[in-house]
Motif scaffolding. Structure first.
Motif, PDB file in Angstrom:
ATOM      1  N   HIS A  21       0.855  -1.181   0.000  1.00  0.00           N
ATOM      2  CA  HIS A  21       0.000   0.000   0.000  1.00  0.00           C
ATOM      3  C   HIS A  21       0.888   1.227   0.000  1.00  0.00           C
ATOM      4  O   HIS A  21       1.866   1.304   0.742  1.00  0.00           O
ATOM      5  N   ASN A  55      -2.780   4.166  -2.892  1.00  0.00           N
ATOM      6  CA  ASN A  55      -2.860   3.128  -3.912  1.00  0.00           C
ATOM      7  C   ASN A  55      -2.591   1.774  -3.281  1.00  0.00           C
ATOM      8  O   ASN A  55      -1.614   1.599  -2.554  1.00  0.00           O
ATOM      9  N   GLU A  57      -1.670  -1.885  -4.206  1.00  0.00           N
ATOM     10  CA  GLU A  57      -1.165  -2.755  -5.270  1.00  0.00           C
ATOM     11  C   GLU A  57      -1.505  -4.197  -4.930  1.00  0.00           C
ATOM     12  O   GLU A  57      -1.049  -4.724  -3.914  1.00  0.00           O
ATOM     13  N   CYS A  58      -2.323  -4.819  -5.801  1.00  0.00           N
ATOM     14  CA  CYS A  58      -2.874  -6.140  -5.507  1.00  0.00           C
ATOM     15  C   CYS A  58      -2.649  -7.126  -6.638  1.00  0.00           C
ATOM     16  O   CYS A  58      -2.371  -6.744  -7.774  1.00  0.00           O
ATOM     17  N   GLU A 117      -3.076  -8.490 -12.135  1.00  0.00           N
ATOM     18  CA  GLU A 117      -2.446  -7.479 -11.282  1.00  0.00           C
ATOM     19  C   GLU A 117      -3.216  -6.183 -11.449  1.00  0.00           C
ATOM     20  O   GLU A 117      -3.592  -5.813 -12.566  1.00  0.00           O
ATOM     21  N   THR A 119      -3.980  -2.050  -9.466  1.00  0.00           N
ATOM     22  CA  THR A 119      -3.767  -1.048  -8.434  1.00  0.00           C
ATOM     23  C   THR A 119      -5.103  -0.390  -8.179  1.00  0.00           C
ATOM     24  O   THR A 119      -5.746   0.113  -9.103  1.00  0.00           O
TER      25      THR A 119
END
Length: 185
Positions: A21, A55, A57-58, A117, A119
């Motif tokens: 994060h 943000n 990020e995942c 992927e 964000t």
């Protein structure tokens, strides 16, 4: 992966893994100033904090490339739906803090075989600072006048909420509350 929740639901439960994060140290400032014609410089009326953008990020993890993947995408869309308004986020690596915000931006998913992927942009508009657990000491003032010191364990100055309750049967004729701030020099 970082354990996280959004609106009380764990990221893992919908197949999201939070890689990191990006939370700015402070929200951006909004400077309030006025330029006057034929005068050098500007009048400075101070500044306030604006909305903080974070943000997340995942990685989206699915069991197959079609049905499960699209089911997971739909779950992400439902959880972060901006129409829900502000929701509460928690992160295991930031215990005792709750971040209140809503999805704001675009949500592009880069699909890589089974996974994706992405964000997730979150805007902390009305509440640009995290909310933390405070220690509250309840106190009954038996005789007046009395000085009561209230200390907050938060890291941003906030005004206390004072509630007066008349537990007697007689009407109060008057009362006085003084709120004084210690000025740091």
């Amino acid at each position: 992966m970082i354990d996280a929740t959004a609106d009380g639901k764990t990221f893992k439960s919908i197949g999201l893994g939070l890689k990191k994060h990006n939370i700015p140290v402070l929200p951006p400032t909004k400077d309030h100033s006025l330029e006057i014609a034929e005068r050098d410089g500007e009048l400075d009326f101070g500044s306030t904090y604006g909305a903080r953008l974070i943000n997340l990020e995942c990685v989206l993890m699915a069991d197959d490339t079609t049905l499960d993947y699209h089911r997971r995408v739909a779950q992400v869309a439902a959880l972060f739906n901006a129409k829900k308004g502000d929701i509460v986020f928690t992160f295991a690596d930031l215990p005792g803090r709750r971040y209140i915000g809503r999805y704001a931006g675009t949500l592009d998913i880069e699909k890589i075989l089974w996974d994706g992927e992405l964000t997730i942009p979150i805007k902390m508009g009305e509440h640009p600072f995290p909310v933390s657990d405070e220690r509250v000491t309840e106190l009954t003032i038996i005789q007046s006048p009395q000085v009561v010191s209230v200390q907050s364990t938060g890291d941003e100055r906030a005004s206390p909420i004072i509630v007066l309750t008349n537990v007697g049967t007689a009407n109060l004729q008057s009362f006085k509350i003084m709120n004084e701030y210690l000025l740091e020099g």
